[in-house]
Design an enzyme around this catalytic site. Sequence first.
Site, PDB file in Angstrom:
ATOM      1  N   TYR A 261     -12.231  18.092  23.934  1.00 27.46           N
ATOM      2  CA  TYR A 261     -10.890  17.984  23.389  1.00 27.46           C
ATOM      3  C   TYR A 261     -10.893  17.496  21.942  1.00 27.46           C
ATOM      4  CZ  TYR A 261      -9.284  17.964  28.298  1.00 27.46           C
ATOM      5  OH  TYR A 261      -9.026  18.263  29.606  1.00 27.46           O
ATOM      6  N   SER A 302     -12.674  26.695  28.156  1.00 29.28           N
ATOM      7  CA  SER A 302     -12.037  25.542  27.514  1.00 29.28           C
ATOM      8  C   SER A 302     -11.916  24.392  28.500  1.00 29.28           C
ATOM      9  CB  SER A 302     -10.648  25.917  26.990  1.00 29.28           C
ATOM     10  OG  SER A 302      -9.678  25.873  28.031  1.00 29.28           O
ATOM     11  N   ASP A 303     -11.882  23.175  27.981  1.00 30.00           N
ATOM     12  CA  ASP A 303     -11.523  22.051  28.826  1.00 30.00           C
ATOM     13  C   ASP A 303     -10.077  22.225  29.264  1.00 30.00           C
ATOM     14  OD1 ASP A 303     -11.835  19.657  30.191  1.00 30.00           O
ATOM     15  OD2 ASP A 303     -12.871  18.686  28.527  1.00 30.00           O
ATOM     16  N   PHE A 304      -9.647  21.425  30.222  1.00 30.98           N
ATOM     17  CA  PHE A 304      -8.409  21.728  30.929  1.00 30.98           C
ATOM     18  C   PHE A 304      -7.180  21.161  30.214  1.00 30.98           C
ATOM     19  CE2 PHE A 304     -11.331  23.312  33.705  1.00 30.98           C
ATOM     20  CZ  PHE A 304     -10.879  23.624  34.968  1.00 30.98           C
TER      21      PHE A 304
END
Length: 589
Positions: A261, A302-304
């Site tokens: 992030y 991608s991260d969440f």
Amino acid sequence: MTNPTASTMTRDALAREFIRGQADEDLFGLLFHPMVFIRPDHDPDAPSPLGPSTRELIVDRGIRHLCLGAMPSPTEAADIIQSLQAIATSHGTRLPITFSSDPRHSFLQNLGASHRADGMSQWPEPIGLGAIDDDALVETFARIVRDDYRAIGIRMALHPQVDLATEPRWARQAQSFGVSPQKTARLLRAFLIGLQGDRVSGSTVAATVKHFPGGGPQRDGEDPHFSYGREQVYPGGRFEDHLLPFRTAVELGAAAIMPYYGMPVGLELGGAPVEEVGFAFNKRIITDLLRDQLGFEGVVLSDFGLINDAAPFGKPFPARAWGVEHLDGEQRMARLINAGIDQLGGESDTVQLGRLLEDGRISHERFREAVTRVVALTLDLFPGARLPDAPPLSGLEDREHVALGHAAQSRAITVLVNEEIDGHPVLPLAGPGRIHLRGIEESALPAGWSVASANDADLAIVRLSAPFELRDRFFLEASMEQGSLEFSDEVTEEIRDLAALCPVVVCVTLSRPAILTSLLPHVTALVADFGASDTAVFDALSLAQAPEGRLPFELPRSMAAVVASSPDVGSDSGDPVFPVGAGLRLTRS
């Protein structure tokens, strides 16, 4: 000329053949990877606390990657997964679902990072594997994870995490291997060999190596799940240290890589400043660096939760769209995919993707490129788009695996102080006696030992957790250990008062570093664990299983020293109480 067969076609050619002729809208769902909760009485038509029902995700939206958040016992989960696979393979693309998971074999429970082991062998946190530093053990552990996941129906690991533990305050260090880039890369190699083998196939599990390009150097140690932790900084100029493990990931063919992030601040690469937006939104990081320079060919997941604000269970959780907060949801999605993201973690809005393709904000070529990568990985895991045979569920609690995990818990324990009583070191424990316990269960005592009051005890054993500041405004915040590393005055006074009555052995669980300065005058022995049962602690203290840990990060002397250090530079607090690599060996005289 004969048509090529599946055995002679490349994986990308197989993927292109699979998607040839299919309408774009039938493929939209392949670029999404939301989280789902399943329970023993799972109803696929019931709405989720996180959004749509699982049937809607699978059938209406065509989604074929689901991250398992909460789940029941392995046996119950396996049955539910089979029922959901039946739905998937009879609708839409007919592709099976790739179920994924954060780590599930250790102690920490954090819905956004890791899950406490349930119904399978239990091991120290990865930072404990770093303390042991045994390549063969890490490879064995990864093979056990592989087989356990496959037995349940999980085919993708949202780990390993190879961020360097260079900022002592950061909340995510327990899932890393430590501060050393070289050791982290070496242990990553062992893990990938155990999990993926020579290549991803129907008998392996896909690894997602995270968090690119290294998520350790957070300003003030704050975590970028939250707006106050969005900035990632490199005052020591050590960006390449953090990148090193990902070079190994690319070399070994990691199936997927997940950016963090964090938003780089003041970072320059090749003499030019890097745009100050979250790494996943940054084309220079994802396409230019990861794809073109490092040569990564797998899926970039991608991260969440990068696109839409949410409020799971009534707790606010703003989108981690750092640096692009001013963009709306469609603009963020377009920016992510155009930067090089192939699959969107935690998202499921296929209609939004369709609008972006229709108006040209995402090109058809870029869309098909991402779909091809996702389908290629899916066909690696599910050859012929069929469900392969899985190991039996009975293997999850294999006695050998349970024993190996238990032994690893003890092996990771790191002895830092071992003073003498009556001319003999207090450790290893010298045989049955009277013991005072705090923070540890009486049932873990070895045979012959008895519990006593502090006044009557031969010694006291106290278990403590590394300090942190409890925060609970945002979703997940309460389970992130952040803030000061110092023990409170109350804890220090408790240990001091206890030491006035009997010798004190303290065991501190280091999910991240702790400042032990205030405790040292009052302890006779001090050990650190990295995820261990009470029984495993006693096994180490009594030398039933020799503790062999070496600190995977340094333990600073003060918070002032932590504040003065550089977040991107490992082991630079100046004068640590215990340096990286510290650890005594116990012997029985």
